[in-house]
Design a protein around this motif. Sequence first.
Motif, short mmCIF file in Angstrom:
data_model
loop_
_atom_site.label_atom_id
_atom_site.label_comp_id
_atom_site.label_asym_id
_atom_site.label_seq_id
_atom_site.Cartn_x
_atom_site.Cartn_y
_atom_site.Cartn_z
N ARG A 1 0.83 -1.21 0.00
CA ARG A 1 0.00 0.00 0.00
C ARG A 1 0.86 1.27 0.00
O ARG A 1 0.58 2.23 -0.70
CB ARG A 1 -0.93 0.00 1.22
CG ARG A 1 -2.07 -1.01 1.16
CD ARG A 1 -3.12 -0.64 0.12
NE ARG A 1 -3.62 0.71 0.31
CZ ARG A 1 -4.71 1.02 1.03
NH1 ARG A 1 -5.40 0.06 1.63
NH2 ARG A 1 -5.12 2.29 1.13
N GLY B 1 2.47 1.64 8.76
CA GLY B 1 2.49 2.27 7.44
C GLY B 1 3.26 3.58 7.44
O GLY B 1 4.06 3.85 6.53
N LEU C 1 -3.67 4.93 3.46
CA LEU C 1 -3.80 3.68 4.19
C LEU C 1 -4.35 3.93 5.59
O LEU C 1 -5.24 3.21 6.07
CB LEU C 1 -2.44 2.97 4.27
CG LEU C 1 -2.37 1.71 5.14
CD1 LEU C 1 -3.32 0.64 4.62
CD2 LEU C 1 -0.94 1.18 5.20
#
Length: 316
Positions: free
Chosen positions: A48, A162, A187
């Motif tokens: 992602r 992330g 994300l």
Amino acid sequence: MRLMSGLVALSSLALLASGCSAFSDDTKADGKTTVAAAFYPLAYVSDRVTEGTGTDVQLLTQPGAEPHDLELTVKETAELASADLVVYESGFQPAVDDAVEQNAGGATLDATKVVDPLPFDESAEEHEEHAGEEGHDEEHDHDHGELDPHFWQDPLRMADLGDAVADKLAGVDADHAERYRSNAAALRTDLEALDAEYTAGLGACTRDTIVVSHDAFGYLEKYGLHVASIVGLTPDAEPTGATLGKLKELIRTEGITTVFSEPLKPALGENFAKDLGLRNGVLDPIEGLTDATADEDYLTLMRTNLEAIVAANGCR
């Protein structure tokens, strides 16, 4: 010919053992940044964050394999050694820990340093200790230390990972730094929405306890759930008579109707449910994908798990 092949194989192994950076030169030859992710949730986050940048994310634990039991091949060790960034979780996969220490030539990111992992439940520790006392196969009994490694069951901890992946990659590949960080922000938005769905979905339930195969769902207790497991953090452990007795009493007093098994090792939950005449549901610990879940991803699997818990616990 056989002698030459043997010499090539020995030379490759020697390079890996010495932590040689020759693999990194090959990686940079095509101009691509590479990430080696130790197992699926880490690869999902990495995919992602790197979307649209041309970065190559390599998954070290192959689909269908049990991540706890991972032993790296020479090819996988080479991927780790040549990666610009290795994302792993110390204490979860000893083979990866060793390879990172000995072979990693690029940057590394240990998830435990950024996701604030929880101490695992004392009852889980008791499961593991009893398993050892009753002749459990020590070859498969991994020491997770004092932390519960299954942090990805909490979407907000995944969002923190992330952000950390984006920061690391911005230092490795400055040309795409802005894209990495914007991807991490997108994300986080998705993961915050998922967190809100869990909060709403489990906010009003007839029952607040679930019985699962192994202790992979402790992070869900933030939503008001109580999690009781047949075995502890190691899915290969064997349950004790005392543990099964306590679970049976819990099931009776709480009116529990469902025992949850998991895709990679379904027998434990299925057999316990059958013995007690209960329904058998499935909760995916999302440690890795299987043939059956190859078209799914972290978000869809988490939502499927939520639906299963809502149905089992009479939530509204």
